[in-house]
Every structure is written in C-alpha cells, then in structure tokens.
Write a protein that holds these residues in place. Structure first.
Motif, PDB file in Angstrom:
ATOM      1  N   ASP A 111       0.856  -1.187   0.000  1.00  0.00           N
ATOM      2  CA  ASP A 111       0.000   0.000   0.000  1.00  0.00           C
ATOM      3  C   ASP A 111       0.892   1.237   0.000  1.00  0.00           C
ATOM      4  OD1 ASP A 111      -2.208   1.639   0.120  1.00  0.00           O
ATOM      5  OD2 ASP A 111      -2.386   1.497   2.299  1.00  0.00           O
ATOM      6  N   GLY A 112       1.248   1.676  -1.196  1.00  0.00           N
ATOM      7  CA  GLY A 112       2.113   2.837  -1.329  1.00  0.00           C
ATOM      8  C   GLY A 112       1.715   3.645  -2.550  1.00  0.00           C
ATOM      9  N   ARG A 113       2.340   4.784  -2.702  1.00  0.00           N
ATOM     10  CA  ARG A 113       2.014   5.696  -3.795  1.00  0.00           C
ATOM     11  C   ARG A 113       3.150   5.725  -4.818  1.00  0.00           C
ATOM     12  NH1 ARG A 113       1.756  11.651  -2.097  1.00  0.00           N
ATOM     13  NH2 ARG A 113       3.906  11.544  -2.720  1.00  0.00           N
ATOM     14  N   VAL A 114       2.792   5.617  -6.087  1.00  0.00           N
ATOM     15  CA  VAL A 114       3.770   5.739  -7.165  1.00  0.00           C
ATOM     16  C   VAL A 114       4.226   7.195  -7.215  1.00  0.00           C
ATOM     17  CG1 VAL A 114       4.119   5.656  -9.666  1.00  0.00           C
ATOM     18  CG2 VAL A 114       2.834   3.839  -8.515  1.00  0.00           C
ATOM     19  N   TRP A 134       6.157   5.260  -2.358  1.00  0.00           N
ATOM     20  CA  TRP A 134       6.265   6.098  -1.169  1.00  0.00           C
ATOM     21  C   TRP A 134       5.297   5.569  -0.129  1.00  0.00           C
ATOM     22  CZ3 TRP A 134       3.213  10.119   1.244  1.00  0.00           C
ATOM     23  CH2 TRP A 134       3.939  10.896   2.166  1.00  0.00           C
ATOM     24  N   LEU A 135       5.794   5.336   1.087  1.00  0.00           N
ATOM     25  CA  LEU A 135       4.977   4.759   2.159  1.00  0.00           C
ATOM     26  C   LEU A 135       4.489   5.787   3.162  1.00  0.00           C
ATOM     27  CD1 LEU A 135       7.161   1.586   2.826  1.00  0.00           C
ATOM     28  CD2 LEU A 135       5.116   1.789   1.376  1.00  0.00           C
ATOM     29  N   GLY A 136       5.020   6.987   3.114  1.00  0.00           N
ATOM     30  CA  GLY A 136       4.619   8.024   4.064  1.00  0.00           C
ATOM     31  C   GLY A 136       5.788   8.453   4.930  1.00  0.00           C
ATOM     32  N   THR A 137       5.474   9.186   5.973  1.00  0.00           N
ATOM     33  CA  THR A 137       6.532   9.732   6.826  1.00  0.00           C
ATOM     34  C   THR A 137       6.793   8.894   8.079  1.00  0.00           C
ATOM     35  OG1 THR A 137       4.917  11.161   7.911  1.00  0.00           O
ATOM     36  CG2 THR A 137       6.139  12.095   6.042  1.00  0.00           C
ATOM     37  N   ARG A 138       5.916   7.954   8.373  1.00  0.00           N
ATOM     38  CA  ARG A 138       6.110   7.098   9.555  1.00  0.00           C
ATOM     39  C   ARG A 138       6.858   5.828   9.190  1.00  0.00           C
ATOM     40  NH1 ARG A 138       0.641   7.321  13.145  1.00  0.00           N
ATOM     41  NH2 ARG A 138       0.774   9.545  13.577  1.00  0.00           N
ATOM     42  N   ARG A 139       7.680   5.364  10.106  1.00  0.00           N
ATOM     43  CA  ARG A 139       8.416   4.123   9.902  1.00  0.00           C
ATOM     44  C   ARG A 139       7.431   2.987   9.675  1.00  0.00           C
ATOM     45  NH1 ARG A 139       8.937   0.129  13.167  1.00  0.00           N
ATOM     46  NH2 ARG A 139       8.210   1.367  14.913  1.00  0.00           N
ATOM     47  N   PRO A 140       7.598   2.233   8.573  1.00  0.00           N
ATOM     48  CA  PRO A 140       6.691   1.103   8.324  1.00  0.00           C
ATOM     49  C   PRO A 140       6.820   0.059   9.431  1.00  0.00           C
ATOM     50  CG  PRO A 140       8.011   1.614   6.377  1.00  0.00           C
ATOM     51  CD  PRO A 140       8.569   2.408   7.508  1.00  0.00           C
ATOM     52  N   PRO A 141       5.738  -0.595   9.814  1.00  0.00           N
ATOM     53  CA  PRO A 141       5.790  -1.583  10.901  1.00  0.00           C
ATOM     54  C   PRO A 141       6.784  -2.717  10.653  1.00  0.00           C
ATOM     55  CG  PRO A 141       3.516  -1.095  10.306  1.00  0.00           C
ATOM     56  CD  PRO A 141       4.379  -0.400   9.306  1.00  0.00           C
ATOM     57  N   VAL A 142       7.055  -3.060   9.403  1.00  0.00           N
ATOM     58  CA  VAL A 142       7.978  -4.145   9.090  1.00  0.00           C
ATOM     59  C   VAL A 142       9.432  -3.773   9.400  1.00  0.00           C
ATOM     60  CG1 VAL A 142       8.357  -3.514   6.668  1.00  0.00           C
ATOM     61  CG2 VAL A 142       8.510  -5.894   7.354  1.00  0.00           C
TER      62      VAL A 142
END
Length: 166
Positions: A111-114, A134-142
């Motif tokens: 779930d990310g943005r091109v 792009w996943l956003g500004t927060r650290r991904p849980p993985v």
C-alpha cells in the motif's frame, strides 16, 4: 551487511514470513529519505521525492548478495534506476526483506504511492506502474525500531550468507 551503508543499516537480511527456504529471487529495500531530494533516474526525467519512507522491490535470479552489496554501496555506477537514489547517498536502506515470489506480486500488495512512473519497472509486464513506492513519513511496521536489537523467529542472514539464500 554490517556497516555496508552505516547510519542505521540493518545488521542482516530478513526473510519474509512464511519463507520456504527456496532460493530468494525478490528483495524489498525499505529506504529512508531524510530530506526532500531531486533525482533524474536515467531517461525517466527529473523528479522531486519528499522526505519519508520508500520501498523498492527488485529481483535477482542470480547472485543476490552481489546485487544487494551494489545497492548498499555509495558509488558512481548507475546501472539500475535505484542507483540514482542510493548510489548518490540520497536515501538510506534501513531494512531488507527477501522472498521467493515475483517482484510484481509482492509490489501489488504494498500500500504505497507511485512517485516516479516506471521506476525500476520499464520492463514490467504486469503494469505495476513503478517498483518504488512512497509509504509516508512514519516508519513502516515491518522495519524494526532498532535493527540491531531485532529478536524474532524469522531467519537473519549476514551478507556472507546472502549468496546461500539467493
């Protein structure tokens, strides 16, 4: 992998949950871009990437360890689109996941943005749009908070053993 890029690089390579032990052909690089950057990856044109977290999905049918070492090194060799971001030192690989599924199958579930159309996917036949998301500004849980303290049941391979997993 220890110290390959410094500044928070994970001590090993983590396999995806359910990893069967079959040769890994796909990797995901979880990348932190600390500030807004401008890149011109090959013939794709010039793009501005916002600060935050990105994931790049790639594959290496042979010599996975060499491919990962190349991506982790700051160098002037620009062979793949991701080299314009990582080779120039504009982003930091904070976590690596290996898998046996195709890069397109994995990429489709993220779930990310091109942000750069066709990035890493100029030869993609599955219409992924891009293999950099792009996943956003927060650290991904993985991505572990402190990669050196990760304690899980998933396999961890030091760089020397990546060739065995590939």
């Amino acid at each position: 992998m220890a110290g390959a890029r410094g500044q928070g690089m994970a001590e090993g390579v983590h396999t995806a949950p359910g990893f069967t032990g079959a040769p890994a052909v796909t990797y995901r690089l979880y990348i932190r871009v600390p500030r807004r950057v401008s890149i011109e990856p090959g013939r794709l044109g010039r793009y501005v990437l916002d600060s935050g977290w990105y994931v790049y999905t790639g594959s290496a049918r042979r010599n996975m360890a060499a491919r990962l070492r190349h991506h982790l090194a700051v160098n002037d060799t620009r062979r793949w689109h991701i080299d314009w971001l990582l080779g120039a030192g504009l982003g930091q690989v904070m976590h690596i996941r290996l898998d046996t599924e195709s890069e397109c199958a994995i990429n489709a579930r993220i779930d990310g943005r091109v942000v750069i159309p066709r990035f890493g996917a100029t030869d993609c036949r599955h219409r992924c749009g891009s293999h950099l998301l792009w996943l956003g500004t927060r650290r991904p849980p993985v991505v572990p908070r402190d990669p050196r303290r990760r304690r899980t049941r998933s396999a961890v391979y030091p760089a020397e053993r990546c060739a065995d997993a590939a």
